[in-house]
Each structure stands twice: as C-alpha cells, then as structure tokens.
Design an enzyme around this catalytic site. Structure first.
Site: not given
Ligand code: FAD
Ligand code: PHB
Length: 394
Positions: A74, A295, A387, A299, A203
């Site tokens: 995009h 979100p 962004y 990021k 948005y």
């Molecule tokens: P997580 O993905 O949370 O991974 C942590 C892992 O650790 C999980 O698999 C969990 O099961 C495991 N775990 C937990 N506790 C334990 C334990 N005690 N022992 C062993 N394992 C454990 N980010 C973006 O960059 N762009 C986006 O468009 C975006 N959109 C989003 C939309 C939504 C609806 C949501 C909820 C989030 C969004 N995010 C986005 C944020 C993004 O999903 C998270 O920031 C990202 O998953 C962080 O990665 P992580 O590996 O730090 O943590």
């Molecule tokens: C998504 O596609 O899930 C998404 C896109 C943009 C955002 C947050 C989530 O800012």
C-alpha cells in the site's frame, strides 16, 4: 529434566520467533518456549500492517517469499472526516517508502516454518513457566513440558511473552518504572466476507466515533469501530455493526461499503504502557512484554521487530567479540523508538476518536488537527514518515 541453551526465549509471538531466527543466523543457540499450541498461534487474528523496515528485514532474512506473493503493498492511506476523504501519499512524502498488508498470523506461520526447518527448537504447550536467578550470570527458566518438570539453564533470558506474560513480573518493583494510560474507548473488530471496499486503509473520524477499514485478502475485510471498552459483544448484532460502519464512513459522494457475512467479532480495550528499563540483569524484555500502544498507528508488531533486532545484534556482539556494550545500551536504544512510537500512536488515537467527555472546543481542535494534517505537506509528511516507520537504526 535439565536442558541448556545460550538464550532462553519465552513466547513464540513475532518477537520471540524472529529473535530466535536472528540468533540462528549468527550461530547462537536458543530455545523458544510457548504456552499455546501451534494451531492456536497460527489462527489468532491480530495485526495487519507491516512497516517498510519490517518488510525489508523479513526479505533480507529469506522469510519474505510468501509475503511478497500474498501480501498487498500500500502506497498511502485515507483520512476521512466531514464526509470527505483525503489521501496521504506515502510514496511521494517518504521518498518511495510503503507498507505491506500481510496478517500477523501469516507472518507467524512463515517464522515457525523457518525455525522448525532449521533446527526445530520451539516447545509448544509448555505450562507453569517461571524465571529465576536473573540477577546472576546463570539465569534459569522452569516449566512443565509433556508432564515433565524442566529446568532450562541459559546465559540470557529474552522475555517475549506479550503483555500478559510472566517475564516482566520477575523484575523487582523497586527496579523499574511503569508509565501507562488507558483510553475511555475500545475497538469492536470484525472480519467480513466481502471484497475490499477500498484499495487503501481508511481512518475515519465522525460525530459517532472512529471507524477503520482494512483488508485481509481479496475476499476478506477487516473493519473496526470505536466502542465502549466495557461493552459486551453480545450486545452488538451484525445489523447494528454494519449500520454504525455505514454512518461513520458515509461521504458526501455516497461511498459504499461492500458487505457480506460477518465471520468473527470481538471487542478490545486500548492502552499505552511502557516499562523502564527494559532489562534487569540477564533478563531482556522485548515487544508487548515491555510496551503496548493503542492500535491506531498499527505499530505493536513493528516495534517488537525493532526491539529484537537490537537484542540479536547485542547478543551477537557479546558472543563473537566478548563485548557487552550493546547489551548495556539495549534498553536506552530501544526506548528512543518506543517513546517515538508511543507518541505517534497516542497522537493518532487522540486525533481520530471521540472522547466521552469532549466539548465543542475539543472537537474543533480535533477537526483543526485533521485539516492541518491533510492540507500541510509538512504535517502530512510527518504522519507518513511515522506510519511507514522510521529506519530500524533510528
Ligand atoms: P505476542 O504476539 O503477544 O506474543 C507473545 C507470545 O507469548 C504469545 O504467543 C503467548 O501465548 C506467549 N506467552 C504468554 N505468556 C507466556 C508464558 N508465561 N510462557 C510462555 N509463553 C507465553 N501491530 C502492528 O504492528 N500493526 C498492526 O496493524 C496491528 N494491529 C493490531 C490489531 C489488533 C486487533 C491487536 C490486538 C493488535 C495489533 N497490533 C498491531 C499489535 C501486535 O499484534 C502486537 O504488538 C504483537 O503481537 C506483539 O508481539 P509480541 O511477540 O511482543 O507479543
Ligand atoms: C488491521 O488490519 O488489523 C489494522 C490496520 C491498521 C491499524 C490497526 C489494525 O491501525
């Protein structure tokens, strides 16, 4: 049972898995521990937007083949308010940079596949994970795996277990500061079986609150609306959600939302959170374990990627050159980007949502900020730069 590795990684999310692959590339042995099953991880719907730097890193590591084929590049987004859309042209404003729409669970499938092909050291379905000895140079992780109690001895622990994990709590409360903000709204997110309504993300700010149009594939849309964070999803029928989307996204030239069956819906709360420092002794936090952003700036995943890239470099320097300077600097280095991203995500959130207690003055300020962002090249360029993502070494 006892096991041994150089870096014990807790959590197989984007942070933990990418860290293990970055370390493998440097010849550094690690084991990833995950409480959930592989199937569950690969089916959890979360992020969708990858920054240019994240895309470049995945490609450089040979992990981008499917993303190149199935993801969608995009070159801009739309900001919509007062019934009109305004395009923010990333390519023009950031010297050709762009974002990739490729779902987080697809990234995770690619990372898990790569890791298992290379040496298979991910333990899924572990239970009762605890860390000890983090203030010494022989930290340990204790857990249950297939009914057996295991002690994993390592040189370092990477806490990549997300916001609700156990690693962060191992840092004594006297040794850290927490900065947090909660928002008086949440997002109701849906997956809808219908072709994209728009080529780029929209948005929208409206009298009735924020709405976001995103996509997952040519057949599946991802949409969000601002809602009460305490609301129960059972209170929202599909018809109510669609009606709300239509009102919030309406334009003067009668833009139409493509609709179809809603296959998934849920409500998520929004918060900002940072722990400082992101390290205690031999425990290093990365990703959501150390910080959360609302979100609106897309990021969270990208910030997790930036953290583990620094951590992998710091560990590589430690093992290959016996220098711990980058490990010492890890928290400070990461926090510069973390706070830039916290600000951007808070700013986007504040500009685009209706606050329950806002008054006419507050609303005029929001409109003015939106108007300035789309009319001033400097303001639009600032949004675009943040962004698409600042360079990973920023
Ligand atoms: P997580 O993905 O949370 O991974 C942590 C892992 O650790 C999980 O698999 C969990 O099961 C495991 N775990 C937990 N506790 C334990 C334990 N005690 N022992 C062993 N394992 C454990 N980010 C973006 O960059 N762009 C986006 O468009 C975006 N959109 C989003 C939309 C939504 C609806 C949501 C909820 C989030 C969004 N995010 C986005 C944020 C993004 O999903 C998270 O920031 C990202 O998953 C962080 O990665 P992580 O590996 O730090 O943590
Ligand atoms: C998504 O596609 O899930 C998404 C896109 C943009 C955002 C947050 C989530 O800012």
């Amino acid at each position: 049972m006892q096991m041994r590795t150089r870096v014990g990684i807790i959590g197989a999310g984007p942070a933990g898995l990418l860290l293990s692959l970055l370390l493998l590339r440097e010849g550094i042995d690690s084991i990833v521990l995950e409480i959930r099953s592989r199937e569950e991880i690969e089916a959890t719907i979360r992020a969708g937007v990858l920054e240019q730097g994240t895309v470049d890193l995945l490609n450089e590591m040979g992990l981008g083949t499917r993303m190149q084929r199935e993801g969608a590049l995009h070159h801009g987004i739309e900001l919509r308010f007062d019934g009109e859309g305004h395009r923010i042209n990333f390519t023009e404003l950031t010297n050709g940079r762009a974002i990739m729409l490729y779902p987080q669970h697809e990234v995770l499938k690619d990372l898990i596949d790569a890791r298992l092909k290379q040496d298979g050291r991910i333990l899924f379905n572990v239970e009762d994970v605890q860390v000890s000895n983090i203030s010494t140079d022989q930290p340990r992780i204790h857990f249950l795996h297939e009914g057996e109690q295991v002690e994993l001895r390592c040189d370092f622990i990477a806490g990549c277990d997300g916001f609700h994990g156990v690693s962060r709590a191992a840092i004594p409360t006297t040794e850290h500061h927490i900065f947090t903000r909660s928002y008086p709204f949440g997002w109701l997110g849906i997956l809808m079986q219908a072709p994209p309504s728009s080529e780029e993300l929209i948005y929208a700010y409206s009298e009735r609150g924020f709405a976001l149009v995103s996509t997952r594939s040519p057949e599946l849309q991802r949409l969000y609306i601002q809602c009460d964070p305490q609301d129960d999803i059972a209170n929202w029928s599909d018809e109510m959600i669609l009606a709300e989307l239509q009102v919030r996204l309406a334009t003067r030239d009668n833009w139409q939302l493509h609709t179809g069956p809603i296959t998934q819906k849920s409500i998520l709360a929004m918060r900002s959170f940072v722990i400082e420092p992101m390290r205690h002794g031999r425990l290093f936090l990365a990703g959501d374990a150390a910080h959360i952003v609302p979100p609106t700036g897309a990021k969270g995943l990208n910030l997790a990627v930036a953290d583990v890239r620094h951590l992998a470099r710091a560990l590589a320097r430690f093992y290959t050159q016996q220098q711990s300077d980058l490990l010492e600097a890890y928290s400070t280095t990461c926090l510069r980007r973390v706070w830039r991203t916290e600000h951007f995500s808070w700013w986007m959130t504040s500009m685009l949502h209706r606050f329950p207690d806002d008054d006419a003055f507050q609303q005029r300020l929001q409109r003015s900020q939106l108007d300035y962002t789309v009319r001033s090249r400097a303001a639009a360029a600032s949004l675009a730069e943040n962004y698409v993502g600042l360079p990973l070494d920023w």
